[in-house]
Motif scaffolding. Structure first.
Motif, short mmCIF file in Angstrom:
data_model
loop_
_atom_site.label_atom_id
_atom_site.label_comp_id
_atom_site.label_asym_id
_atom_site.label_seq_id
_atom_site.Cartn_x
_atom_site.Cartn_y
_atom_site.Cartn_z
N LEU A 1 0.86 -1.18 0.00
CA LEU A 1 0.00 0.00 0.00
C LEU A 1 0.90 1.23 0.00
O LEU A 1 1.86 1.29 0.77
CB LEU A 1 -0.89 0.02 1.25
N HIS A 2 0.61 2.17 -0.89
CA HIS A 2 1.33 3.45 -0.89
C HIS A 2 0.37 4.52 -1.38
O HIS A 2 0.16 4.69 -2.57
CB HIS A 2 2.58 3.38 -1.78
N VAL A 3 -0.26 5.17 -0.40
CA VAL A 3 -1.21 6.25 -0.67
C VAL A 3 -0.84 7.42 0.24
O VAL A 3 -0.11 7.23 1.22
CB VAL A 3 -2.68 5.81 -0.40
N PRO A 4 -1.29 8.61 -0.08
CA PRO A 4 -0.97 9.73 0.81
C PRO A 4 -1.41 9.40 2.25
O PRO A 4 -2.56 9.03 2.49
CB PRO A 4 -1.79 10.89 0.23
N GLY A 5 -0.46 9.43 3.15
CA GLY A 5 -0.75 9.17 4.56
C GLY A 5 -0.39 7.79 5.06
O GLY A 5 -0.36 7.56 6.26
N MET A 6 -0.08 6.83 4.16
CA MET A 6 0.29 5.49 4.64
C MET A 6 1.00 4.69 3.56
O MET A 6 0.57 4.65 2.40
CB MET A 6 -0.95 4.70 5.08
N THR A 7 2.10 4.08 3.97
CA THR A 7 2.83 3.11 3.15
C THR A 7 2.97 1.85 3.99
O THR A 7 3.29 1.94 5.18
CB THR A 7 4.22 3.64 2.75
N GLN A 8 2.73 0.68 3.38
CA GLN A 8 2.84 -0.57 4.11
C GLN A 8 3.66 -1.59 3.33
O GLN A 8 3.52 -1.69 2.11
CB GLN A 8 1.45 -1.17 4.39
N PHE A 9 4.47 -2.33 4.08
CA PHE A 9 5.26 -3.43 3.54
C PHE A 9 4.87 -4.71 4.27
O PHE A 9 4.78 -4.72 5.50
CB PHE A 9 6.76 -3.19 3.74
N GLN A 10 4.65 -5.78 3.53
CA GLN A 10 4.33 -7.08 4.12
C GLN A 10 5.63 -7.72 4.59
O GLN A 10 6.45 -8.14 3.78
CB GLN A 10 3.63 -7.97 3.08
N MET A 11 5.82 -7.78 5.90
CA MET A 11 7.05 -8.33 6.46
C MET A 11 6.99 -9.85 6.61
O MET A 11 7.98 -10.54 6.49
CB MET A 11 7.36 -7.68 7.81
N ALA B 1 2.74 14.24 10.52
CA ALA B 1 1.52 15.06 10.57
C ALA B 1 0.28 14.18 10.52
O ALA B 1 -0.74 14.52 11.13
CB ALA B 1 1.51 16.06 9.41
N GLY B 2 0.35 13.05 9.84
CA GLY B 2 -0.80 12.16 9.73
C GLY B 2 -1.16 11.51 11.05
O GLY B 2 -2.34 11.42 11.40
N ILE B 3 -0.16 11.07 11.80
CA ILE B 3 -0.45 10.43 13.09
C ILE B 3 -0.98 11.46 14.08
O ILE B 3 -1.86 11.18 14.87
CB ILE B 3 0.77 9.65 13.64
N LYS B 4 -0.46 12.69 14.00
CA LYS B 4 -0.96 13.76 14.86
C LYS B 4 -2.42 14.08 14.51
O LYS B 4 -3.25 14.23 15.40
CB LYS B 4 -0.08 15.01 14.73
N TRP B 5 -2.73 14.14 13.23
CA TRP B 5 -4.11 14.41 12.79
C TRP B 5 -5.03 13.27 13.23
O TRP B 5 -6.13 13.50 13.72
CB TRP B 5 -4.13 14.57 11.27
N LEU B 6 -4.57 12.02 13.07
CA LEU B 6 -5.38 10.86 13.39
C LEU B 6 -5.69 10.77 14.88
O LEU B 6 -6.83 10.52 15.27
CB LEU B 6 -4.65 9.58 12.94
N LEU B 7 -4.69 10.98 15.72
CA LEU B 7 -4.87 10.79 17.16
C LEU B 7 -5.11 12.08 17.94
O LEU B 7 -5.51 12.03 19.10
CB LEU B 7 -3.66 10.03 17.73
N PRO C 1 4.64 14.48 17.26
CA PRO C 1 5.72 13.58 16.86
C PRO C 1 6.89 14.29 16.17
O PRO C 1 8.03 13.86 16.28
CB PRO C 1 5.05 12.59 15.91
N SER C 2 6.61 15.39 15.47
CA SER C 2 7.69 16.08 14.77
C SER C 2 8.71 16.67 15.74
O SER C 2 9.85 16.92 15.37
CB SER C 2 7.15 17.16 13.84
#
Length: 117
Positions: free
Chosen positions: A21-31, A43-49, A57-58
């Motif tokens: 997954l690679h969209v604005p706000g999140m990228t994911q790798f299957q480990m 900024a995304g985690i701050k907005w989310l929580l 976080p910055s």
């Protein structure tokens, strides 16, 4: 992460895989079958929580805020590749007192990455 695209490129090259997954706000790798590495912009985690986060976080950029401990067949090859991609050396791959061979680096955001076997 401070720069989602920069981190996506680093981890794609390091892990030698394309994100699932690679969209604005999140990228994911299957480990593994049950584990996903998620990269979210600060900024995304701050907005989310929101106010549930006591600090932005910055304000911790460059300070280790997470350790990613990855078990692999050949930790030296991952450790070397991370350094070639610009990671900072923390400790070479060596025998550890808990029984693993592990080496440590810092990514561009200051997150600790360990490669072990």
């Amino acid at each position: 992460v401070a720069d989602q695209n920069k981190s996506m490129e680093f981890y794609s090259s390091l892990l030698q895989q394309t994100p699932i997954l690679h969209v604005p706000g999140m990228t994911q790798f299957q480990m593994s079958e049950k584990h996903v590495l998620g990269l979210m912009p600060e900024a995304g985690i701050k907005w989310l929580l929101g106010d549930a986060l006591k600090k932005d976080p910055s304000s911790g950029s460059g300070i280790p805020r997470a350790e990613l401990y990855i078990s692999v067949q050949n930790p030296e090859s991952y450790h070397d590749r991370a350094l070639q991609l610009g990671a900072e050396l923390l400790s070479p791959v060596q025998e550890r007192n808990w029984g693993d061979r592990a080496g440590y680096v810092l990514d561009a955001d200051g997150h600790v990455i360990a490669f072990s076997s």
